[in-house]
Write a protein that holds these residues in place. Structure first.
Motif, PDB file in Angstrom:
ATOM      1  N   LEU A  35       0.831  -1.202   0.000  1.00  0.00           N
ATOM      2  CA  LEU A  35       0.000   0.000   0.000  1.00  0.00           C
ATOM      3  C   LEU A  35       0.866   1.253   0.000  1.00  0.00           C
ATOM      4  N   GLY A  36       1.895   1.265   0.855  1.00  0.00           N
ATOM      5  CA  GLY A  36       2.772   2.423   0.918  1.00  0.00           C
ATOM      6  C   GLY A  36       3.495   2.673  -0.397  1.00  0.00           C
ATOM      7  N   ILE A  37       3.969   1.604  -1.039  1.00  0.00           N
ATOM      8  CA  ILE A  37       4.682   1.762  -2.312  1.00  0.00           C
ATOM      9  C   ILE A  37       3.734   2.263  -3.397  1.00  0.00           C
ATOM     10  N   VAL A  38       2.531   1.685  -3.448  1.00  0.00           N
ATOM     11  CA  VAL A  38       1.549   2.120  -4.450  1.00  0.00           C
ATOM     12  C   VAL A  38       1.201   3.594  -4.262  1.00  0.00           C
ATOM     13  N   LEU A  39       0.965   4.004  -3.018  1.00  0.00           N
ATOM     14  CA  LEU A  39       0.650   5.415  -2.760  1.00  0.00           C
ATOM     15  C   LEU A  39       1.799   6.318  -3.200  1.00  0.00           C
ATOM     16  N   ALA A  40       3.034   5.916  -2.889  1.00  0.00           N
ATOM     17  CA  ALA A  40       4.183   6.733  -3.284  1.00  0.00           C
ATOM     18  C   ALA A  40       4.276   6.843  -4.804  1.00  0.00           C
ATOM     19  N   GLU A  41       4.082   5.725  -5.497  1.00  0.00           N
ATOM     20  CA  GLU A  41       4.142   5.750  -6.961  1.00  0.00           C
ATOM     21  C   GLU A  41       3.011   6.587  -7.543  1.00  0.00           C
ATOM     22  N   ARG A  44       3.681  10.275  -6.923  1.00  0.00           N
ATOM     23  CA  ARG A  44       4.757  10.766  -7.772  1.00  0.00           C
ATOM     24  C   ARG A  44       4.261  10.976  -9.205  1.00  0.00           C
ATOM     25  N   LEU A  45       3.456  10.056  -9.711  1.00  0.00           N
ATOM     26  CA  LEU A  45       2.906  10.216 -11.062  1.00  0.00           C
ATOM     27  C   LEU A  45       1.892  11.353 -11.125  1.00  0.00           C
ATOM     28  N   SER A  46       1.396  11.769  -9.970  1.00  0.00           N
ATOM     29  CA  SER A  46       0.457  12.884  -9.902  1.00  0.00           C
ATOM     30  C   SER A  46       1.171  14.217  -9.764  1.00  0.00           C
ATOM     31  N   ALA A  47       2.493  14.204  -9.968  1.00  0.00           N
ATOM     32  CA  ALA A  47       3.329  15.416  -9.914  1.00  0.00           C
ATOM     33  C   ALA A  47       3.512  15.941  -8.499  1.00  0.00           C
ATOM     34  N   VAL A  48       3.345  15.057  -7.496  1.00  0.00           N
ATOM     35  CA  VAL A  48       3.668  15.431  -6.123  1.00  0.00           C
ATOM     36  C   VAL A  48       5.170  15.207  -5.934  1.00  0.00           C
ATOM     37  N   PRO A  49       5.903  16.192  -5.419  1.00  0.00           N
ATOM     38  CA  PRO A  49       7.356  16.024  -5.239  1.00  0.00           C
ATOM     39  C   PRO A  49       7.690  14.808  -4.367  1.00  0.00           C
ATOM     40  N   ALA A  50       8.791  14.151  -4.681  1.00  0.00           N
ATOM     41  CA  ALA A  50       9.188  12.945  -3.949  1.00  0.00           C
ATOM     42  C   ALA A  50       9.371  13.217  -2.462  1.00  0.00           C
ATOM     43  N   LEU A  52       7.638  14.895  -0.614  1.00  0.00           N
ATOM     44  CA  LEU A  52       6.332  14.847   0.041  1.00  0.00           C
ATOM     45  C   LEU A  52       5.639  13.511  -0.186  1.00  0.00           C
ATOM     46  N   ALA A  53       5.775  12.978  -1.391  1.00  0.00           N
ATOM     47  CA  ALA A  53       5.059  11.747  -1.748  1.00  0.00           C
ATOM     48  C   ALA A  53       5.525  10.557  -0.922  1.00  0.00           C
ATOM     49  N   VAL A  54       6.831  10.377  -0.807  1.00  0.00           N
ATOM     50  CA  VAL A  54       7.353   9.188  -0.117  1.00  0.00           C
ATOM     51  C   VAL A  54       7.073   9.221   1.384  1.00  0.00           C
ATOM     52  N   PRO A  55       7.427  10.304   2.106  1.00  0.00           N
ATOM     53  CA  PRO A  55       7.093  10.321   3.539  1.00  0.00           C
ATOM     54  C   PRO A  55       5.586  10.248   3.790  1.00  0.00           C
ATOM     55  N   GLY A  56       4.815  10.923   2.952  1.00  0.00           N
ATOM     56  CA  GLY A  56       3.368  10.889   3.116  1.00  0.00           C
ATOM     57  C   GLY A  56       2.811   9.489   2.944  1.00  0.00           C
ATOM     58  N   ALA A  57       3.305   8.773   1.939  1.00  0.00           N
ATOM     59  CA  ALA A  57       2.845   7.404   1.695  1.00  0.00           C
ATOM     60  C   ALA A  57       3.241   6.485   2.847  1.00  0.00           C
ATOM     61  N   VAL A  58       4.458   6.655   3.353  1.00  0.00           N
ATOM     62  CA  VAL A  58       4.925   5.829   4.471  1.00  0.00           C
ATOM     63  C   VAL A  58       4.064   6.074   5.707  1.00  0.00           C
ATOM     64  N   MET A  59       3.761   7.331   5.989  1.00  0.00           N
ATOM     65  CA  MET A  59       2.952   7.643   7.170  1.00  0.00           C
ATOM     66  C   MET A  59       1.539   7.098   7.037  1.00  0.00           C
ATOM     67  N   LEU A  60       0.956   7.227   5.857  1.00  0.00           N
ATOM     68  CA  LEU A  60      -0.410   6.740   5.653  1.00  0.00           C
ATOM     69  C   LEU A  60      -0.480   5.220   5.766  1.00  0.00           C
ATOM     70  N   ALA A  61       0.477   4.536   5.132  1.00  0.00           N
ATOM     71  CA  ALA A  61       0.499   3.075   5.216  1.00  0.00           C
ATOM     72  C   ALA A  61       0.777   2.616   6.645  1.00  0.00           C
ATOM     73  N   GLY A  62       1.681   3.316   7.328  1.00  0.00           N
ATOM     74  CA  GLY A  62       1.973   2.978   8.717  1.00  0.00           C
ATOM     75  C   GLY A  62       0.767   3.178   9.610  1.00  0.00           C
ATOM     76  N   ALA A  63       0.033   4.261   9.377  1.00  0.00           N
ATOM     77  CA  ALA A  63      -1.170   4.520  10.172  1.00  0.00           C
ATOM     78  C   ALA A  63      -2.229   3.452   9.907  1.00  0.00           C
ATOM     79  N   ALA A  64      -2.373   3.047   8.644  1.00  0.00           N
ATOM     80  CA  ALA A  64      -3.356   2.011   8.311  1.00  0.00           C
ATOM     81  C   ALA A  64      -3.014   0.696   9.009  1.00  0.00           C
ATOM     82  N   LEU A  65      -1.729   0.344   9.014  1.00  0.00           N
ATOM     83  CA  LEU A  65      -1.301  -0.894   9.672  1.00  0.00           C
ATOM     84  C   LEU A  65      -1.473  -0.798  11.179  1.00  0.00           C
TER      85      LEU A  65
END
Length: 281
Positions: A35-41, A44-50, A52-65
């Motif tokens: 989930l975290g990797i998919v969100l980051a990808e 990033r494809l949505s033109a969100v800077p890396a 922001l995209a990578v830490p944001g995805a990690v936090m969201l996936a971590g919170a979900a878990l």
């Protein structure tokens, strides 16, 4: 490339099987990583800077878990509403794909980010719900997606002439669509007749109501195709071939599970509607 794709798929299946054999919790943790990797990808494809995209995805996936480990899950009716919303959003995306085939369509970054949070998030909740019914139940849903993908690939190569969406994904054909539909329906029907008591998602649907069950299977295949084409549209807009490079022969994780994301909420809704009824949702 085909050999590399097959080897990568086999390794992924081995990892999945190992996680499932250890415990459902390990499998859920693995799903959170995906989930975290998919969100980051996706971001990033949505033109969100890396940055922001990578830490944001990690936090969201971590919170979900963390919420899942803590036993915090949405009430059944809340989850049902979220799945309805997600399925409706995927249908709207199907309309957008139709428009993109007719002419250039550019998706706003805010819309893509909102889609990542909603659609990936609901897919996670749906996957957790499916896992509550057992590994076999969950794999029976995922196996149908894999079957549709494989059947579409080979039938498209063998018989493909008329393009499905040449502006979005030139390699996909209508022959691939019909091959996927036939494979899914035939295998599901075979399961119903050969093992009517089996703990398989498609078997339960077809035993409960054959006609509506077939209709849901057709929507299932359509949703998987929409998920695949949508990612292709996002990649085309971003000017990249793959969502990432983590999986040899496949690209990114989103490349591997793009067809799976739309069908997970549909699988939850289909079971509730035909087997339990909405009153038990």
């Amino acid at each position: 490339m085909l050999r590399t794709r097959v080897l990568t798929a086999l390794v992924l299946l081995l990892i999945l099987a190992t996680a499932a054999a250890i415990s459902p919790q390990v499998l859920i943790a693995l799903a959170a990583v995906f989930l975290g990797i998919v969100l980051a990808e996706w971001l990033r494809l949505s033109a969100v800077p890396a940055r922001l995209a990578v830490p944001g995805a990690v936090m969201l996936a971590g919170a979900a878990l963390a919420l899942e480990i803590g036993g915090v899950r949405p009430a059944p009716r809340v989850l049902a509403g979220a799945c309805v919303l997600a399925c409706s959003a995927w249908m709207a995306i199907g309309f957008i794909l139709t428009m993109a085939q007719r002419g250039p369509v550019r998706l706003a970054r805010s819309l893509l980010v909102a889609g990542a949070l909603l659609l990936a998030g609901v897919a996670w909740l749906a996957l957790v719900e499916l896992l509550q019914r057992g590994i076999t139940w969950t794999l029976s849903v995922l196996a149908l997606v894999w079957l549709a993908d494989i059947a579409a690939y080979f039938s498209g190569r063998a018989f493909g002439v008329r393009k499905l969406a040449s502006r979005i994904s030139p390699s996909k054909t209508w022959a691939g669509v019909w091959g996927a539909v036939l494979a899914v329906v035939i295998v599901a029907e075979a399961g119903r007749w050969l093992w009517p008591q089996g703990a398989l998602w498609s078997t339960k649907l077809l035993v409960a109501a054959p006609g509506p069950g077939i209709a849901i299977l057709l929507v299932f295949v359509a949703m998987s195709i929409i998920g695949d084409l949508f990612e292709s549209l996002v990649k085309r807009q971003a000017g990249v071939k793959d969502s990432g490079t983590i999986l040899p022969g496949h690209g990114g994780v989103w490349d591997r599970i793009d067809a799976t994301l739309p069908v997970l909420p549909l699988a939850v809704l289909g079971h509730w509607y035909l087997v339990n009824g909405w009153n038990h949702a």
